[in-house]
Motif scaffolding. Structure first.
Motif, PDB file in Angstrom:
ATOM      1  N   LEU A 127       0.794  -1.057  -0.007  1.00 41.12           N
ATOM      2  CA  LEU A 127       0.006  -0.052  -0.122  1.00 41.12           C
ATOM      3  C   LEU A 127       0.832   1.290  -0.174  1.00 41.12           C
ATOM      4  O   LEU A 127       1.973   1.395   0.559  1.00 41.12           O
ATOM      5  CB  LEU A 127      -0.692   0.084   1.080  1.00 41.12           C
ATOM      6  CG  LEU A 127      -1.975  -0.967   1.484  1.00 41.12           C
ATOM      7  CD1 LEU A 127      -2.808  -1.091   2.922  1.00 41.12           C
ATOM      8  CD2 LEU A 127      -3.079  -0.868   0.166  1.00 41.12           C
ATOM      9  N   VAL A 128       0.347   2.248  -0.693  1.00 42.49           N
ATOM     10  CA  VAL A 128       1.108   3.487  -0.556  1.00 42.49           C
ATOM     11  C   VAL A 128       0.038   4.650  -0.233  1.00 42.49           C
ATOM     12  O   VAL A 128      -0.586   5.236  -0.892  1.00 42.49           O
ATOM     13  CB  VAL A 128       1.701   3.775  -1.968  1.00 42.49           C
ATOM     14  CG1 VAL A 128       2.295   5.177  -1.940  1.00 42.49           C
ATOM     15  CG2 VAL A 128       2.256   2.841  -2.708  1.00 42.49           C
ATOM     16  N   GLU A 129      -0.102   4.521   1.280  1.00 39.45           N
ATOM     17  CA  GLU A 129      -1.025   5.612   1.994  1.00 39.45           C
ATOM     18  C   GLU A 129      -0.343   5.956   3.283  1.00 39.45           C
ATOM     19  O   GLU A 129      -1.095   5.939   4.414  1.00 39.45           O
ATOM     20  CB  GLU A 129      -2.140   4.672   2.319  1.00 39.45           C
ATOM     21  CG  GLU A 129      -2.862   4.208   1.087  1.00 39.45           C
ATOM     22  CD  GLU A 129      -4.410   3.589   1.307  1.00 39.45           C
ATOM     23  OE1 GLU A 129      -5.378   4.153   0.877  1.00 39.45           O
ATOM     24  OE2 GLU A 129      -4.228   2.689   2.453  1.00 39.45           O
ATOM     25  N   PRO A 130       0.932   6.666   3.301  1.00 41.48           N
ATOM     26  CA  PRO A 130       1.300   7.122   4.452  1.00 41.48           C
ATOM     27  C   PRO A 130       0.581   8.125   5.291  1.00 41.48           C
ATOM     28  O   PRO A 130       0.464   8.102   6.443  1.00 41.48           O
ATOM     29  CB  PRO A 130       2.729   7.455   4.116  1.00 41.48           C
ATOM     30  CG  PRO A 130       2.756   7.542   2.898  1.00 41.48           C
ATOM     31  CD  PRO A 130       1.674   6.631   2.236  1.00 41.48           C
ATOM     32  N   ALA A 131       0.184   8.823   4.254  1.00 45.16           N
ATOM     33  CA  ALA A 131      -0.684  10.258   4.859  1.00 45.16           C
ATOM     34  C   ALA A 131      -1.951   9.716   5.564  1.00 45.16           C
ATOM     35  O   ALA A 131      -2.362  10.192   6.510  1.00 45.16           O
ATOM     36  CB  ALA A 131      -0.878  11.437   3.867  1.00 45.16           C
ATOM     37  N   ALA A 132      -2.656   8.919   4.675  1.00 43.92           N
ATOM     38  CA  ALA A 132      -4.106   8.524   5.148  1.00 43.92           C
ATOM     39  C   ALA A 132      -3.809   7.767   6.586  1.00 43.92           C
ATOM     40  O   ALA A 132      -4.583   7.755   7.552  1.00 43.92           O
ATOM     41  CB  ALA A 132      -4.535   7.651   4.047  1.00 43.92           C
ATOM     42  N   ALA A 133      -2.824   6.788   6.561  1.00 47.10           N
ATOM     43  CA  ALA A 133      -2.878   5.980   7.593  1.00 47.10           C
ATOM     44  C   ALA A 133      -2.390   6.822   8.915  1.00 47.10           C
ATOM     45  O   ALA A 133      -2.720   6.409   9.974  1.00 47.10           O
ATOM     46  CB  ALA A 133      -1.459   4.961   7.297  1.00 47.10           C
ATOM     47  N   SER A 134      -1.795   7.789   8.895  1.00 46.55           N
ATOM     48  CA  SER A 134      -1.351   8.835  10.003  1.00 46.55           C
ATOM     49  C   SER A 134      -2.468   9.610  10.817  1.00 46.55           C
ATOM     50  O   SER A 134      -2.412   9.805  11.787  1.00 46.55           O
ATOM     51  CB  SER A 134      -0.253   9.869   9.722  1.00 46.55           C
ATOM     52  OG  SER A 134      -0.734  10.675   8.828  1.00 46.55           O
ATOM     53  N   SER A 135      -3.370   9.566  10.024  1.00 48.37           N
ATOM     54  CA  SER A 135      -4.568  10.368  10.388  1.00 48.37           C
ATOM     55  C   SER A 135      -5.899   9.623  10.882  1.00 48.37           C
ATOM     56  O   SER A 135      -6.992   9.949  11.142  1.00 48.37           O
ATOM     57  CB  SER A 135      -5.211  11.607   9.312  1.00 48.37           C
ATOM     58  OG  SER A 135      -5.493  10.811   8.156  1.00 48.37           O
ATOM     59  N   THR A 136      -5.682   8.179  10.610  1.00 46.26           N
ATOM     60  CA  THR A 136      -6.841   7.172  10.831  1.00 46.26           C
ATOM     61  C   THR A 136      -6.414   6.272  12.134  1.00 46.26           C
ATOM     62  O   THR A 136      -5.396   5.491  11.909  1.00 46.26           O
ATOM     63  CB  THR A 136      -7.049   6.499   9.598  1.00 46.26           C
ATOM     64  OG1 THR A 136      -7.569   7.420   8.546  1.00 46.26           O
ATOM     65  CG2 THR A 136      -8.286   5.543   9.936  1.00 46.26           C
TER      66      THR A 136
END
Length: 218
Positions: free
Chosen positions: A69-78
């Motif tokens: 997965l390429v979602e570091p920004a989304a992961a940090s806020s969820t």
């Protein structure tokens, strides 16, 4: 992830995320096809390539679970998603055991299993791990049973440790060139260099980019 996903692509992305949360590993193409009712894993592969083009995932060639997965920004806020993203960012590599004469290194029958490794462990990123046979590279610290991290490439510089195919045999040696002659040098005086002459059936399969010791230190 700037490009909007289709409903089906989002469904597959959610499935990948949930499998990583549940098992620690992404699903295979066959598992995606089964879960979503596709007729074959090829349909799942088409959707995965579309997700890769849109920047939602990256794919590792030759690894059935090579999906990140390429979602570091989304992961940090969820809440709860950061851990899943961390799992997804592990690099899943196939372990290649004995290679049958004349067949591709990454053929399915050569792959013992797949393991996840820390992506920053190697530079450049390897495509597979080759289980070392024999002691011809002993003095370079490469021992029987070690896992050699290999980057697929048909080119290499003199002095690099390469995975090479000579006829039907695959070997790990240090590359040396003398004019039109190629030499494959062992790192153990008990073994003789291999000289490759013009016209010989020879190809470089990849270069060594690191090592995982799979046996305990003596």
């Amino acid at each position: 992830m700037a490009t909007k996903l289709t409903a089906r692509q989002q469904q597959i992305l959610d499935l990948i995320r949930s499998e990583i949360q549940r098992t620690g590993f992404p699903p295979t193409r066959a598992e995606i096809a089964q879960a979503l009712g596709f007729r074959s894993p090829n349909a799942a592969e088409d959707h995965l390539r579309a997700l890769a083009r849109k920047g939602a995932i990256t794919l590792t060639a030759g690894a059935s679970r090579g999906i990140r997965l390429v979602e570091p920004a989304a992961a940090s806020s969820t809440p709860g998603l950061a851990a899943a993203a961390a799992e997804a960012l592990s690099l899943v590599l196939p372990i290649v055991g004995r290679v049958a004469a004349g067949s591709p290194i990454l053929a399915a029958e050569h792959i013992e299993r797949e393991i996840g490794v820390e992506p920053t462990l190697f530079n450049p990123t390897p495509d597979y791990l080759l289980r070392v046979r024999g002691l011809s590279m002993r003095d370079a610290g490469i021992l029987e049973g070690d896992l050699l991290a290999v980057r697929k490439t048909p080119e290499a510089r003199p002095g690099q440790i390469v995975v090479a195919r000579i006829g039907d045999e695959v070997t790990v040696k240090r590359l040396q060139r003398q004019g039109k002659l190629v030499q494959l040098l062992p790192e153990n005086p008990d073994f003789a260099p291999i000289t490759v002459r013009p016209g010989d059936d020879f190809a470089i399969e990849g270069i060594a980019v690191g090592l995982i010791r799979s046996t305990p230190l003596q």
